[in-house]
Structure formats: C-alpha cells, structure tokens
Design an enzyme around this catalytic site. Sequence first.
Site, PDB file in Angstrom:
ATOM      1  N   SER A  65       4.809   2.733   7.950  1.00 22.26           N
ATOM      2  CA  SER A  65       4.425   1.544   7.183  1.00 22.26           C
ATOM      3  C   SER A  65       5.571   1.085   6.288  1.00 22.26           C
ATOM      4  O   SER A  65       6.200   1.887   5.597  1.00 22.26           O
ATOM      5  CB  SER A  65       3.189   1.847   6.325  1.00 22.26           C
ATOM      6  OG  SER A  65       2.079   2.130   7.132  1.00 22.26           O
ATOM      7  N   HIS A  87       0.829  -1.218   0.000  1.00 23.44           N
ATOM      8  CA  HIS A  87       0.000   0.000   0.000  1.00 23.44           C
ATOM      9  C   HIS A  87       0.862   1.266   0.000  1.00 23.44           C
ATOM     10  O   HIS A  87       0.346   2.352  -0.255  1.00 23.44           O
ATOM     11  CB  HIS A  87      -0.970  -0.005   1.179  1.00 23.44           C
ATOM     12  CG  HIS A  87      -0.338   0.244   2.513  1.00 23.44           C
ATOM     13  ND1 HIS A  87       0.003  -0.773   3.382  1.00 23.44           N
ATOM     14  CD2 HIS A  87       0.025   1.394   3.132  1.00 23.44           C
ATOM     15  CE1 HIS A  87       0.527  -0.256   4.476  1.00 23.44           C
ATOM     16  NE2 HIS A  87       0.563   1.056   4.355  1.00 23.44           N
ATOM     17  N   ASP A  98       0.175  -7.730   1.396  1.00 23.64           N
ATOM     18  CA  ASP A  98       0.624  -6.341   1.533  1.00 23.64           C
ATOM     19  C   ASP A  98       2.151  -6.236   1.599  1.00 23.64           C
ATOM     20  O   ASP A  98       2.711  -5.529   2.443  1.00 23.64           O
ATOM     21  CB  ASP A  98       0.003  -5.701   2.773  1.00 23.64           C
ATOM     22  CG  ASP A  98       0.029  -4.173   2.705  1.00 23.64           C
ATOM     23  OD1 ASP A  98       0.271  -3.630   1.612  1.00 23.64           O
ATOM     24  OD2 ASP A  98      -0.173  -3.534   3.746  1.00 23.64           O
TER      25      ASP A  98
END
Length: 449
Positions: free
Chosen positions: A292, A183, A213
């Site tokens: 992230s 993402h 992911d």
Amino acid sequence: MAASSLISTHFHSSSPTFSPLSRSPNRKFLPFPLSKPFSLHKPTASTSPILSLHRKTQKRSLIPPSKSYCPPCLHKLLLATKNPFSSGLESLLILCASAALSLSLFIADVDPASAFVVTPPRKLQSDELATVQLFQENTPSVVYITNLAARQDAFTLDVFEVPQGSGSGFVWDKNGNVVTNYHVIRGASDLRVTLGDQSTFNAKVVGFDQDKDVAVLHVDAPKEKLRPIPIGQSADLLVGQKVFAIGNPFGLDHTLTTGVISGLRREISSAATGRPIQDVIQTDAAINPGNSGGPLLDSTGSLIGINTAIYSPNGASSGVGFSIPVDTVNGIVDQLVKFGKVTRPILGIKFAPDQSVEQLGLSGVLVLDAPANGPAGKAGLVPTKRDAYGRLILGDIITSVNGKKVSNGSDLYRILDQCKVGDKVFVEVLRGDQKEKIPVVLESKADET
C-alpha cells in the site's frame, strides 16, 4: 624471442660447431670427416663415440673422426647421439613460456583458479531485460514507511513507541516530499522513512486527504539521495496493458510484481471516510500487505497510480488490486504541498445509508442532519427528526444536483467532486409530497487534525 637470441649467441661464442640443429644465420653446416673406415660395433678405447676433437679443424664434432659409416649405421648413430644442449634448450623454452603466461595473468588481474573456466553468459529475452531495467531504475525512488505508535506501560507508566504498521511510498520531488496512502500513516505518533540506499530519516506529515486516501510526508534528506519517480498519466490507459508494482510487502526489501490492467473506471470507498474514489485502476498484479502506498508503473517506468487496496473474498492476497489514478493524485498532492490540505467542496450534511432509503421504496439521499452553520443548514435544508411522541419525521430527500440525478451517496460525491468551493448549486429535494429546488453555496471542508 629475446631469450632464444640470447641462448643462440652464448653457444655461438663458446662452440663454433654447435649442433646442426642450430638456426644461427652465420652458421654453415660442416661435413663429417670420414677418412678411415670405422665401425661403431667395435669402438677403440682411445676414441669416444660421443665427442672427439678433430686435429685439422680443431672443432668439436658429434661423430668420431676418420671413420666411415654405412648409411644404416650412420642413421642409427644420429638417432642415438643426443645433443647435450638440446634438453637444456627445451627446458629453458618451457620455463620462458610459463613465465610469460604467469606475467599475463598478473597484468590482467585474473584469478588463476578461474582463468581457464569459461562461464556462459546468461541469456534473457528482450521483455525480461526491459523488466529488469525498469526495476533497477525505479527502485531508488521507492521508500519504506514505518508507522510508530506511542504506548504506555501499565506498570511503570513509561511511554514508548511500538511499530503498528508499515507500508510503501515513493519520492515525489527533490524537496523531500514523499507520497503514500493515508491509511499507512493513520494513527501514527512518529513516522520513519527508509530510502532505497537503506538510510532512515524521521518524517513529518505535510498533509493528507482522507477521502482519497492520499498523504504527503516530508524528510530532511540530502538531495543527492532523493530520486523522484517519473510522473505519467492515467487518462489514456487501456485494459490489457502491462503494469508493474514495486513495494515492500510483509516488511521485505523492494519487491516487484507484474500483471496487466484488468479494468478501468472502477469505484472503491475510502477506508477512512467511506467516500467513493472514482476512476480507480483495477489490476491483477499482486498487491500484498505492505504494498500500500507504492507506485504502479507502466512499461515505460512512469507512475500511473498508487497501490491502495485489494479485494479478496477469501482473505488471501490473490484477489483484485486497485490503484488510485495518478491524474487524481497529481491535483491532491499539489494542494497538500502548497496549502497542507485539500479544499474540497461539501454540502455540510449527514445522510442515511443507502439501504435505509431503499427500504422506504425511495431513490435519493436522505438528509439526517444539516448543521445550521453549514452550507445546507444556511440554505434551509430540513434534517430528519422526531416529534414530541417519538415518531420519525423524514427530512429532505435529495434527488438531483444541478439537474444531475442522485440515486445514492456515491452519485452525490461524484457530482461534488466536479465542483469548486464557492460554487452555487441547485439542489432538488423531495419534501413530503412536494419537490423543491434550493440554491446552496458550497463551502470547504473544515480543517482536520
């Protein structure tokens, strides 16, 4: 000592009866000649009480010759009479000491302004020293990723790139492979990776796995600039052990947050496909926007997970953080580097939301669509459809696979993750009022761009 010896030698050659304070080894103290009574209270005009020349010895004396003194007067005379060379000797010694101190400062290269300033060393506890060392050793392995998207000006129709997101990542190997979350790079037309030394390189996508992911990028950076992160394992993690998260939150430079593992074997959904990710690590270490894709480390500095999400009911960055375990990441990255994709088996169906099946009072996975060219379509699974009057006719409801119960979509994905492409599985379905077992040969997921 050399300066003192030089001064002593000079005065020894010029004045044989230098002051009784002289410490020359060849010097003998001479008695004061007191041949005649003398009173210091009434000195004669021809005799100086400071310095006179004795005729017999032809030597200089600080006491007037041929005089006699009473002990108190002699004591006063010795105190009042000053050696003309003593003040010069003292000044010279002070000058030599100053020169020696200046020379020592020059040789030691010490700032004179701080030469006498004593700064107490900072005292850290052993756990603080370990944390500082962990951050310093692993920071060069963490990178900053900028996601650029192409935009077209509405008036000039010119195409330009604008930053649409950023995140973190880490160097996987010396070949220039960098691992991050999918993402972080989703929808990017151009990617840039900034290494620990602030050098920036354009990056290209090697491959990605939307379901887990995970994405792998490649940068053409010199090998001496690449510091692969140590790879650990997540199978033996324990709740309560310390963890450390390094990243670039809010676009800032490398930042360290720390906490403990607050839960294991959690399950979250992929932000891209909704497919569940199993065995996720739950931590209370702060994972802010921009963290992230960054690494989650144990106390030895080894990678145990990828920071991927945070659950925050109030929208703040103070909720519960989740990290994809390194044992899951390891196999995905190997496939992406070798093949550019992950060959994960699929049934080839689309199924209804779990809430819809619960409203029907059933348990299982309702098949909405089963394309004829997919594994399930080839095996003969029946999709949901409408009849000529528009009435809904339910399709097959999958209740188990290989004897393992399937209550919802997460159960189905969890079972398929344990299978391989080409495996034959037996799918038990509820068709109307009857239960049937249908053999299905699993196929790989179609290529994605």
